[in-house]
Design a protein around this motif. Structure first.
Motif, PDB file in Angstrom:
ATOM      1  N   MET A 195       3.803 -17.842 -79.682  1.00 61.31           N
ATOM      2  CA  MET A 195       4.220 -18.566 -80.876  1.00 61.31           C
ATOM      3  C   MET A 195       3.024 -18.781 -81.786  1.00 61.31           C
ATOM      4  N   ASP A 196       3.136 -18.291 -83.015  1.00 67.32           N
ATOM      5  CA  ASP A 196       2.111 -18.521 -84.031  1.00 67.32           C
ATOM      6  C   ASP A 196       2.490 -19.805 -84.767  1.00 67.32           C
ATOM      7  N   LYS A 197       1.872 -20.923 -84.373  1.00 69.41           N
ATOM      8  CA  LYS A 197       2.239 -22.216 -84.932  1.00 69.41           C
ATOM      9  C   LYS A 197       1.886 -22.331 -86.411  1.00 69.41           C
ATOM     10  N   SER A 198       0.845 -21.619 -86.846  1.00 71.30           N
ATOM     11  CA  SER A 198       0.451 -21.694 -88.246  1.00 71.30           C
ATOM     12  C   SER A 198       1.517 -21.118 -89.170  1.00 71.30           C
ATOM     13  N   HIS A 199       2.185 -20.060 -88.701  1.00 73.01           N
ATOM     14  CA  HIS A 199       3.208 -19.399 -89.514  1.00 73.01           C
ATOM     15  C   HIS A 199       4.625 -19.658 -88.993  1.00 73.01           C
ATOM     16  N   HIS A 200       4.740 -20.479 -87.933  1.00 69.91           N
ATOM     17  CA  HIS A 200       6.047 -20.843 -87.386  1.00 69.91           C
ATOM     18  C   HIS A 200       6.868 -19.593 -87.047  1.00 69.91           C
ATOM     19  N   ALA A 201       6.240 -18.685 -86.319  1.00 68.51           N
ATOM     20  CA  ALA A 201       6.928 -17.435 -85.985  1.00 68.51           C
ATOM     21  C   ALA A 201       6.426 -16.914 -84.644  1.00 68.51           C
ATOM     22  N   PHE A 202       7.304 -16.202 -83.942  1.00 68.70           N
ATOM     23  CA  PHE A 202       6.908 -15.528 -82.715  1.00 68.70           C
ATOM     24  C   PHE A 202       6.231 -14.200 -83.056  1.00 68.70           C
ATOM     25  N   TYR A 203       5.366 -13.740 -82.170  1.00 75.86           N
ATOM     26  CA  TYR A 203       4.673 -12.470 -82.386  1.00 75.86           C
ATOM     27  C   TYR A 203       4.411 -11.822 -81.036  1.00 75.86           C
ATOM     28  N   TRP A 204       4.152 -10.515 -81.061  1.00 76.56           N
ATOM     29  CA  TRP A 204       3.718  -9.793 -79.868  1.00 76.56           C
ATOM     30  C   TRP A 204       2.270  -9.389 -80.092  1.00 76.56           C
ATOM     31  N   GLY A 205       1.400  -9.868 -79.226  1.00 77.02           N
ATOM     32  CA  GLY A 205      -0.011  -9.564 -79.385  1.00 77.02           C
ATOM     33  C   GLY A 205      -0.847 -10.328 -78.383  1.00 77.02           C
ATOM     34  N   ALA A 206      -2.028 -10.753 -78.802  1.00 78.01           N
ATOM     35  CA  ALA A 206      -2.962 -11.443 -77.918  1.00 78.01           C
ATOM     36  C   ALA A 206      -3.510 -12.673 -78.629  1.00 78.01           C
ATOM     37  N   LYS A 207      -4.118 -13.531 -77.847  1.00 83.26           N
ATOM     38  CA  LYS A 207      -4.780 -14.709 -78.404  1.00 83.26           C
ATOM     39  C   LYS A 207      -6.293 -14.460 -78.389  1.00 83.26           C
ATOM     40  N   LEU A 208      -6.907 -14.472 -79.564  1.00 83.10           N
ATOM     41  CA  LEU A 208      -8.350 -14.287 -79.680  1.00 83.10           C
ATOM     42  C   LEU A 208      -9.026 -15.644 -79.613  1.00 83.10           C
ATOM     43  N   MET A 209      -9.889 -15.825 -78.623  1.00 80.12           N
ATOM     44  CA  MET A 209     -10.645 -17.062 -78.460  1.00 80.12           C
ATOM     45  C   MET A 209     -12.068 -16.833 -78.931  1.00 80.12           C
ATOM     46  N   LEU A 210     -12.562 -17.735 -79.767  1.00 80.10           N
ATOM     47  CA  LEU A 210     -13.907 -17.598 -80.329  1.00 80.10           C
ATOM     48  C   LEU A 210     -14.702 -18.877 -80.129  1.00 80.10           C
ATOM     49  N   ILE A 211     -15.964 -18.719 -79.751  1.00 80.59           N
ATOM     50  CA  ILE A 211     -16.930 -19.811 -79.738  1.00 80.59           C
ATOM     51  C   ILE A 211     -18.104 -19.360 -80.599  1.00 80.59           C
ATOM     52  N   THR A 212     -18.461 -20.157 -81.597  1.00 82.63           N
ATOM     53  CA  THR A 212     -19.485 -19.750 -82.556  1.00 82.63           C
ATOM     54  C   THR A 212     -20.530 -20.844 -82.745  1.00 82.63           C
ATOM     55  N   THR A 213     -21.645 -20.458 -83.369  1.00 82.99           N
ATOM     56  CA  THR A 213     -22.620 -21.441 -83.812  1.00 82.99           C
ATOM     57  C   THR A 213     -22.098 -22.121 -85.068  1.00 82.99           C
ATOM     58  N   ALA A 214     -22.848 -23.095 -85.565  1.00 79.40           N
ATOM     59  CA  ALA A 214     -22.398 -23.844 -86.734  1.00 79.40           C
ATOM     60  C   ALA A 214     -22.244 -22.965 -87.968  1.00 79.40           C
ATOM     61  N   ASP A 215     -22.997 -21.863 -88.052  1.00 77.28           N
ATOM     62  CA  ASP A 215     -22.891 -20.986 -89.216  1.00 77.28           C
ATOM     63  C   ASP A 215     -22.015 -19.774 -88.963  1.00 77.28           C
ATOM     64  N   GLY A 216     -21.306 -19.737 -87.824  1.00 73.99           N
ATOM     65  CA  GLY A 216     -20.315 -18.692 -87.593  1.00 73.99           C
ATOM     66  C   GLY A 216     -20.748 -17.533 -86.733  1.00 73.99           C
ATOM     67  N   ALA A 217     -21.955 -17.523 -86.193  1.00 73.79           N
ATOM     68  CA  ALA A 217     -22.374 -16.439 -85.303  1.00 73.79           C
ATOM     69  C   ALA A 217     -21.619 -16.557 -83.978  1.00 73.79           C
ATOM     70  N   VAL A 218     -20.953 -15.495 -83.572  1.00 76.18           N
ATOM     71  CA  VAL A 218     -20.113 -15.522 -82.373  1.00 76.18           C
ATOM     72  C   VAL A 218     -20.989 -15.515 -81.124  1.00 76.18           C
ATOM     73  N   THR A 219     -20.815 -16.522 -80.269  1.00 76.00           N
ATOM     74  CA  THR A 219     -21.555 -16.597 -79.012  1.00 76.00           C
ATOM     75  C   THR A 219     -20.698 -16.234 -77.813  1.00 76.00           C
ATOM     76  N   ALA A 220     -19.381 -16.263 -77.958  1.00 78.13           N
ATOM     77  CA  ALA A 220     -18.476 -15.861 -76.878  1.00 78.13           C
ATOM     78  C   ALA A 220     -17.108 -15.579 -77.464  1.00 78.13           C
ATOM     79  N   PHE A 221     -16.400 -14.625 -76.871  1.00 77.16           N
ATOM     80  CA  PHE A 221     -15.048 -14.315 -77.329  1.00 77.16           C
ATOM     81  C   PHE A 221     -14.279 -13.669 -76.183  1.00 77.16           C
ATOM     82  N   SER A 222     -12.967 -13.711 -76.287  1.00 75.87           N
ATOM     83  CA  SER A 222     -12.125 -13.041 -75.301  1.00 75.87           C
ATOM     84  C   SER A 222     -10.717 -12.920 -75.859  1.00 75.87           C
ATOM     85  N   LEU A 223      -9.955 -11.999 -75.283  1.00 76.80           N
ATOM     86  CA  LEU A 223      -8.547 -11.839 -75.602  1.00 76.80           C
ATOM     87  C   LEU A 223      -7.720 -12.291 -74.403  1.00 76.80           C
TER      88      LEU A 223
END
Length: 207
Positions: free
Chosen positions: A139-167
């Motif tokens: 469920m994509d809560k932002s758009h109130h719709a179901f989807y087929w796909g994956a959930k992208l998890m991101l952990i970043t520094t304060a300025d947006g540099a990605v330090t960890a991610f996973s699907l």
């Protein structure tokens, strides 16, 4: 900007060639050698992101003008795509190395969020896609719709540099469980640090 990019790509190549995918002493298979070594292919992909070129086909057309002085020869689109698909772990290592080069790596705050990634919209895609092992219906809560796909998890520094991610499969893992898994398997900071996230990550056992 060009000089800074050249210096960054050179430093990244040295790191990759020395620690991640050393080419010295590696036996070469039959046939012609690849146009780009593994380390060079990762560098070209990093340059594409840093130069904010989102379309791969367009990127290979303009790459000669932007980084041609570093890579006089570039592979075809099919060869480039196939080579990148085989370099997933090396791409992750390059992303973590880049995150450690930004000044905010040494600053304690980290940002964490999860976002849906739509991977298909047809039954044929769902049944035949190679993403079937990790993708699912969510469920994509932002758009109130179901989807087929994956959930992208991101952990970043304060300025947006990605330090960890996973699907993650949105059907099997909620955001909090995936966040805990990321924090256990990936170094996101030099030491303990506060993490800013939304209420979807709240729950017992969260750091």
């Amino acid at each position: 900007m060009k000089t800074e990019l050249d210096a960054l790509l050179t430093a990244l190549y040295v790191y990759l060639d020395d620690h991640v995918m050393p080419s010295r002493g590696r036996p070469r298979g039959r046939g012609r050698p690849p146009v780009l070594t593994s380390a060079e292919a990762v560098e070209v992909a990093v340059a594409q992101v840093l130069l904010r070129c989102d379309q791969e086909r367009y990127w290979l057309r303009v790459a000669s003008a932007r980084i041609g002085h570093l890579f006089p020869r570039l592979p075809s689109q099919a060869v480039y795509n196939r080579q990148l698909r085989e370099l997933g772990p090396q791409m992750s290592a390059a992303a973590l190395w880049l995150a450690r080069q930004v000044p905010t790596w040494h600053e304690p705050p980290r940002l964490m969020d999860g976002t849906p990634v739509r991977c298909g919209a047809s039954r044929v895609t769902v049944n035949r896609s190679s993403l079937g092992e990790i993708a699912g219906y969510g469920m994509d809560k932002s758009h109130h719709a179901f989807y087929w796909g994956a959930k992208l998890m991101l952990i970043t520094t304060a300025d947006g540099a990605v330090t960890a991610f996973s699907l993650a499969c949105p059907k099997e893992l909620d955001e909090r469980k995936q966040a805990l898994h990321l924090l256990h398997v990936t170094p996101i900071a030099p030491g303990p640090c506060p993490i800013v996230c939304d209420k979807g990550f709240a729950g017992a056992g969260c750091p």
